[in-house]
Design a protein around this motif. Structure first.
Motif, PDB file in Angstrom:
ATOM      1  N   ALA A 234       0.834  -1.175   0.114  1.00 56.46           N
ATOM      2  CA  ALA A 234       0.059  -0.081  -0.129  1.00 56.46           C
ATOM      3  C   ALA A 234       0.912   1.264  -0.008  1.00 56.46           C
ATOM      4  CB  ALA A 234      -0.995  -0.058   1.309  1.00 56.46           C
ATOM      5  N   VAL A 235       2.063   1.420   0.797  1.00 56.00           N
ATOM      6  CA  VAL A 235       2.906   2.360   0.709  1.00 56.00           C
ATOM      7  C   VAL A 235       3.370   2.663  -0.734  1.00 56.00           C
ATOM      8  CG1 VAL A 235       5.037   3.253   1.667  1.00 56.00           C
ATOM      9  CG2 VAL A 235       3.641   2.082   3.053  1.00 56.00           C
ATOM     10  N   THR A 236       3.773   1.600  -1.139  1.00 60.63           N
ATOM     11  CA  THR A 236       4.186   1.608  -2.704  1.00 60.63           C
ATOM     12  C   THR A 236       3.404   2.135  -3.824  1.00 60.63           C
ATOM     13  OG1 THR A 236       5.741  -0.112  -2.390  1.00 60.63           O
ATOM     14  CG2 THR A 236       5.736   0.616  -4.423  1.00 60.63           C
ATOM     15  N   ILE A 237       2.162   1.753  -3.395  1.00 57.99           N
ATOM     16  CA  ILE A 237       1.036   2.194  -4.423  1.00 57.99           C
ATOM     17  C   ILE A 237       0.839   3.696  -4.330  1.00 57.99           C
ATOM     18  CG2 ILE A 237      -1.592   1.900  -5.091  1.00 57.99           C
ATOM     19  CD1 ILE A 237      -1.152  -1.193  -4.560  1.00 57.99           C
ATOM     20  N   VAL A 238       0.561   3.972  -2.897  1.00 55.51           N
ATOM     21  CA  VAL A 238       0.452   5.448  -2.623  1.00 55.51           C
ATOM     22  C   VAL A 238       1.545   6.407  -3.313  1.00 55.51           C
ATOM     23  CG1 VAL A 238       0.535   7.103  -0.729  1.00 55.51           C
ATOM     24  CG2 VAL A 238      -1.030   5.182  -0.481  1.00 55.51           C
ATOM     25  N   GLY A 239       2.596   5.804  -3.080  1.00 56.48           N
ATOM     26  CA  GLY A 239       3.712   6.772  -3.696  1.00 56.48           C
ATOM     27  C   GLY A 239       3.641   6.690  -5.397  1.00 56.48           C
ATOM     28  N   ALA A 240       3.325   5.768  -5.783  1.00 57.10           N
ATOM     29  CA  ALA A 240       3.186   5.631  -7.420  1.00 57.10           C
ATOM     30  C   ALA A 240       2.203   6.452  -7.722  1.00 57.10           C
ATOM     31  CB  ALA A 240       2.975   4.367  -7.862  1.00 57.10           C
ATOM     32  N   ILE A 241       1.010   6.564  -7.284  1.00 57.17           N
ATOM     33  CA  ILE A 241      -0.068   7.356  -7.483  1.00 57.17           C
ATOM     34  C   ILE A 241       0.360   8.950  -7.328  1.00 57.17           C
ATOM     35  CG2 ILE A 241      -2.365   8.166  -6.718  1.00 57.17           C
ATOM     36  CD1 ILE A 241      -2.891   5.399  -6.099  1.00 57.17           C
ATOM     37  N   THR A 242       0.800   9.126  -6.172  1.00 60.26           N
ATOM     38  CA  THR A 242       1.319  10.531  -5.889  1.00 60.26           C
ATOM     39  C   THR A 242       2.208  11.139  -6.703  1.00 60.26           C
ATOM     40  OG1 THR A 242       0.727  10.142  -3.563  1.00 60.26           O
ATOM     41  CG2 THR A 242       1.703  12.097  -3.853  1.00 60.26           C
ATOM     42  N   LEU A 243       3.496  10.392  -6.979  1.00 58.51           N
ATOM     43  CA  LEU A 243       4.609  10.931  -7.739  1.00 58.51           C
ATOM     44  C   LEU A 243       3.752  11.131  -9.085  1.00 58.51           C
ATOM     45  CD1 LEU A 243       6.038   8.823 -10.034  1.00 58.51           C
ATOM     46  CD2 LEU A 243       6.710   7.565  -7.716  1.00 58.51           C
ATOM     47  N   THR A 244       2.888  10.291  -9.742  1.00 59.36           N
ATOM     48  CA  THR A 244       2.520  10.600 -11.103  1.00 59.36           C
ATOM     49  C   THR A 244       1.293  11.695 -11.031  1.00 59.36           C
ATOM     50  OG1 THR A 244       2.317   8.364 -11.382  1.00 59.36           O
ATOM     51  CG2 THR A 244       1.110   9.467 -12.775  1.00 59.36           C
ATOM     52  N   MET A 245       0.517  12.025  -9.974  1.00 57.94           N
ATOM     53  CA  MET A 245      -0.353  12.968 -10.028  1.00 57.94           C
ATOM     54  C   MET A 245       0.451  14.247  -9.708  1.00 57.94           C
ATOM     55  SD  MET A 245      -3.429  11.791  -7.370  1.00 57.94           S
ATOM     56  CE  MET A 245      -4.085  13.331  -7.419  1.00 57.94           C
ATOM     57  N   GLY A 246       1.700  14.216  -8.857  1.00 63.28           N
ATOM     58  CA  GLY A 246       2.018  15.337  -8.726  1.00 63.28           C
ATOM     59  C   GLY A 246       2.692  16.018  -9.966  1.00 63.28           C
ATOM     60  N   ALA A 247       3.420  15.151 -10.773  1.00 67.60           N
ATOM     61  CA  ALA A 247       4.178  15.407 -12.160  1.00 67.60           C
ATOM     62  C   ALA A 247       2.963  16.028 -12.905  1.00 67.60           C
ATOM     63  CB  ALA A 247       4.632  14.162 -12.533  1.00 67.60           C
ATOM     64  N   ILE A 248       1.995  15.430 -13.052  1.00 67.67           N
ATOM     65  CA  ILE A 248       0.894  15.927 -13.973  1.00 67.67           C
ATOM     66  C   ILE A 248       0.414  17.083 -13.638  1.00 67.67           C
ATOM     67  CG2 ILE A 248      -1.182  15.563 -15.289  1.00 67.67           C
ATOM     68  CD1 ILE A 248      -0.871  12.602 -14.881  1.00 67.67           C
ATOM     69  N   ILE A 249       0.448  17.496 -12.162  1.00 68.13           N
ATOM     70  CA  ILE A 249      -0.308  18.807 -11.761  1.00 68.13           C
ATOM     71  C   ILE A 249       0.745  19.901 -12.061  1.00 68.13           C
ATOM     72  CG2 ILE A 249      -0.816  19.856  -9.792  1.00 68.13           C
ATOM     73  CD1 ILE A 249      -2.156  17.445  -8.654  1.00 68.13           C
ATOM     74  N   GLY A 250       2.340  19.591 -11.848  1.00 63.09           N
ATOM     75  CA  GLY A 250       3.172  20.430 -12.174  1.00 63.09           C
ATOM     76  C   GLY A 250       3.229  20.736 -13.639  1.00 63.09           C
ATOM     77  N   CYS A 251       2.610  20.081 -14.436  1.00 64.72           N
ATOM     78  CA  CYS A 251       2.584  20.423 -15.833  1.00 64.72           C
ATOM     79  C   CYS A 251       1.588  21.627 -16.072  1.00 64.72           C
ATOM     80  CB  CYS A 251       2.342  19.214 -16.848  1.00 64.72           C
ATOM     81  SG  CYS A 251       3.801  17.994 -16.849  1.00 64.72           S
ATOM     82  N   ALA A 252       0.933  21.897 -15.188  1.00 66.60           N
ATOM     83  CA  ALA A 252      -0.399  22.673 -15.515  1.00 66.60           C
ATOM     84  C   ALA A 252      -0.394  24.003 -14.832  1.00 66.60           C
ATOM     85  CB  ALA A 252      -1.816  22.013 -15.318  1.00 66.60           C
ATOM     86  N   LYS A 253       0.569  24.189 -13.963  1.00 68.48           N
ATOM     87  CA  LYS A 253       0.450  25.302 -13.024  1.00 68.48           C
ATOM     88  C   LYS A 253       1.518  26.452 -13.461  1.00 68.48           C
ATOM     89  CE  LYS A 253      -1.722  23.421  -9.532  1.00 68.48           C
ATOM     90  NZ  LYS A 253      -2.895  23.963  -9.252  1.00 68.48           N
ATOM     91  N   ASP A 254       1.127  27.469 -13.413  1.00 70.77           N
ATOM     92  CA  ASP A 254       1.678  28.753 -14.042  1.00 70.77           C
ATOM     93  C   ASP A 254       2.451  29.405 -12.740  1.00 70.77           C
ATOM     94  OD1 ASP A 254       1.254  28.487 -16.370  1.00 70.77           O
ATOM     95  OD2 ASP A 254      -0.758  29.367 -16.576  1.00 70.77           O
ATOM     96  N   ASP A 255       1.922  29.366 -11.434  1.00 72.51           N
ATOM     97  CA  ASP A 255       2.317  29.903 -10.301  1.00 72.51           C
ATOM     98  C   ASP A 255       3.686  29.045  -9.913  1.00 72.51           C
ATOM     99  OD1 ASP A 255       3.027  30.155  -7.405  1.00 72.51           O
ATOM    100  OD2 ASP A 255       0.906  30.895  -7.200  1.00 72.51           O
TER     101      ASP A 255
END
Length: 631
Positions: free
Chosen positions: A284-305
């Motif tokens: 579960a720790v690994t899965i949470v890490g995989a989901i978060t690292l992917t979400m964070g990267a995609i979110i970073g692509c869309a932020k102008d701040d």
């Protein structure tokens, strides 16, 4: 020498108390006192490190008992400190990077009327984090854990006269309460299962129990993960991190680089004997890490701040560390390795963002920047080092630490190495894209400044810490690897020593080559779109994915639906029950007593004839009762 370890916490804690209690005399010198005391903790940590190196690996861990804390019946728990390789690593990271941020703040907050209070909160933050990582019991760790939450609330909402900033502080505080509830339950479960909450006691009991306590260890592992998700902004408790940028930029650097978000990774690695015997919780720790690292990267692509883009990056990089920590012995040391290098290059980039804001009227919209490299050469050069480090440019810090996690993710059997390994590799390419986008939009391409902009370099008090962090961004990874840092951690984590017996499902040169190819593609795409091409000042609408990422994948909406709406409904129901049940019931009792007393009071009318009649009735009733008893 471990007897001086208590000074680690005492020095910054004394600084916080002094600056909060003594006001006017310390308005000017208070920030300097706070900075000196923070550096004092670093000196103590360095002394502990040197003394520790002189001992054999098996004898390096030392316990320092401070005082009897909780003597309750036959149970007794002392307040003490555990000084070992893991805690000293965190101590040096927290105090060195934290002290540099103190120095930077001397310039950044020079004109703030409340800067004495700001530095008091910085000292409190450092003290709480040091208590967290040196505590020898999970209960004392929890005290530091809550102290970090309090200090983050005070610092994120430091400019609380601005309602959105106050809301951001509340959001961070509430989100962390959910995680803290999980950690509290985990500590209770440890005591119920093993009869102890000391770190060494739980470690030994977990190892001795093994699979026999598998169910309870799994429960404890999930509860610890909940605590880690809150503090380290991991899915599904990550929504507070972007809003936490409301605080002054030094706060962002402190939270994201050296203190708060690293606490969850520390907790999981520190409790690794639990996860060693709870494979479901570790997965579960690994899965949470995989989901978060992917979400964070995609979110970073869309932020102008610029600060929120860096916040998304932190979320993603902590996801790498959590994924590594969930991999077991093959990943524990790699998680800490990347945590240390990340502390330098992420702190440097946050301070660089603050320098850009300092020169651009406190604006954060990267679309109104561009071409700043010629006006802010030191900021550009130091940010360049951090950017190259985080994308994994060969032989810089991130290359050594993050690529180790990618290699470890390809270790295993079945579907796991392919899913986790390919995820980490693809996200490395995404990281290169969104961090290059940030770097190019800010420092290169055409100038998109406003008419009244006059970009300028920051003062030395701000640039010198940035230069030091830039040096660490470039060289620290190679120095630590050459110096045997992974073997240094092995007696505590048990990780690197066992890692040699595990080989990835793909050859390491293939993994490295594939990762570098994706990094190059990410940089090239960002160069074509955000340096070579014109960047519109107004952001285009974008695809549905871009719009979703810009809104953090609607996490606030999800939280509102899952937590706020039911919570409000529960409060309304409780209010109704209180009004119609409790209040009406108590009011009814009061009305009954009042009515009875009113009627009884009518007997006291002041007329002698009424009292004589009452006495006569009383005598008749007594005589009647006696007659009935005798007959």
């Amino acid at each position: 020498m471990a007897g001086v370890a208590w000074l680690l916490v005492a020095l910054p804690l004394a600084g916080a108390a002094l600056l909060l209690l003594v006001r006017r005399p310390l308005e000017r010198v208070g920030p300097i006192i706070a900075t000196v005391l923070s550096w004092g903790s670093f000196v103590v940590g360095a002394i502990l490190l040197v003394e520790m190196i002189g001992r054999s690996p098996e004898a390096r861990a030392q316990h320092l008992t401070l005082f009897s804390w909780l003597p309750v019946g036959t149970f007794s728990l002392d307040a003490g400190m555990l000084i070992d390789q893991l805690s000293v690593t965190f101590v040096l990271l927290i105090t060195f990077v934290g002290s540099l941020i103190h120095v930077y703040s001397l310039g950044y907050m020079a004109h703030d009327p409340d800067r004495r209070k700001f530095f008091a909160f910085l000292n409190l933050f450092v003290a709480a984090m040091l208590l967290l990582v040196t505590a020898d019991s999970y209960l004392l760790l929890y005290v530091g854990w809550e102290g970090v939450g309090l200090a983050s609330y005070l610092l994120i909402g430091f400019w609380n006269w601005n309602p959105p900033y106050a809301s951001a502080a509340n959001k961070a505080f509430i989100a962390n309460r959910i995680g803290d509830f999980g950690l509290g339950l985990a500590i209770m479960a440890m005591f119920a299962t093993f009869g102890t909450v000391t770190i060494t006691g739980v470690d030994r009991a977990a190892q001795a129990a093994g699979d026999q306590a598998g169910t309870m260890l799994t429960v404890i592992g999930f509860l610890l993960l909940l605590g880690a998700c809150g503090k380290s902004a991991q899915f599904p408790l990550q929504s507070w991190l972007g809003d936490a940028m409301a605080g002054p930029t030094p706060v962002s650097a402190l939270i994201h680089a050296a203190t708060m978000v690293t606490a969850g990774v520390y907790l999981v690695v520190r409790a690794h004997p639990v996860y060693d015997h709870a494979p479901v919780a570790a997965l579960a720790v690994t899965i949470v890490g995989a989901i978060t690292l992917t979400m964070g990267a995609i979110i970073g692509c869309a932020k102008d701040d610029i600060k929120k883009a860096l916040a998304a990056s932190t979320m993603s990089q902590i996801g790498y560390m959590m994924l590594a920590a969930g991999l077991g012995p093959v990943g524990y040391a790699f998680a800490i390795f990347h945590l240390v290098t990340h502390g330098f290059f992420k702190a440097g980039m946050f301070l660089g963002a603050g320098s850009v804001m300092h020169g651009m009227g406190d604006r954060v919209d990267m679309r109104t920047f561009g071409g700043l490299s010629g006006k802010m050469k030191i900021t550009w050069a130091t940010f360049l080092c951090g950017w190259l480090a985080i994308i994994g440019f060969p032989f810089l810090s991130g290359f050594f630490s993050k690529d180790k996690i990618i290699e470890a993710a390809f270790v295993g059997e079945g579907w796991r190495p392919w899913v986790f390994g390919l995820t980490t590799m693809l996200v490395a390419g995404l990281t290169a894209f969104y961090m290059s986008r940030l770097f190019f939009m800010t420092f290169h391409g055409k100038r998109r400044w406003l008419e009244d902009d006059h970009p300028h370099e920051s003062p030395a008090s701000m640039t010198v810490p940035m230069i030091i962090l830039a040096v660490g961004s470039v060289a620290l990874g190679g120095v630590l690897q050459a110096g045997g840092f992974l073997d240094w951690l092995a007696p505590v984590t048990g990780g690197h020593a066992g890692a040699a017996h595990h080989e990835p499902v793909l050859p390491i040169p293939v993994i490295t080559g594939g990762t570098l190819l994706l990094v190059a593609l990410g940089v090239g795409l960002a160069w074509a779109r955000y340096w070579r091409a014109d960047v519109p000042v107004t952001a285009p609408a974008g695809s549905w994915l871009t719009r979703a990422a810009a809104r953090d994948f609607y996490q606030d909406d999800v939280n509102h639906g899952l937590l706020v709406v039911p919570g409000n409904a529960l409060v309304e129901a409780a209010t109704l029950a209180d009004d119609s049940g409790v209040d009406q019931g108590t009011d009814g009792v009061g009305r009954a007593v009042l009515g009875a007393s009113t009627r009884l009071a009518r007997l006291q009318n002041g007329f002698v004839r009424s009292y004589a009649l009452t006495m006569l009735l009383g005598v008749v009733l007594v005589l009647a009762a006696v007659w009935m008893v005798q007959s």
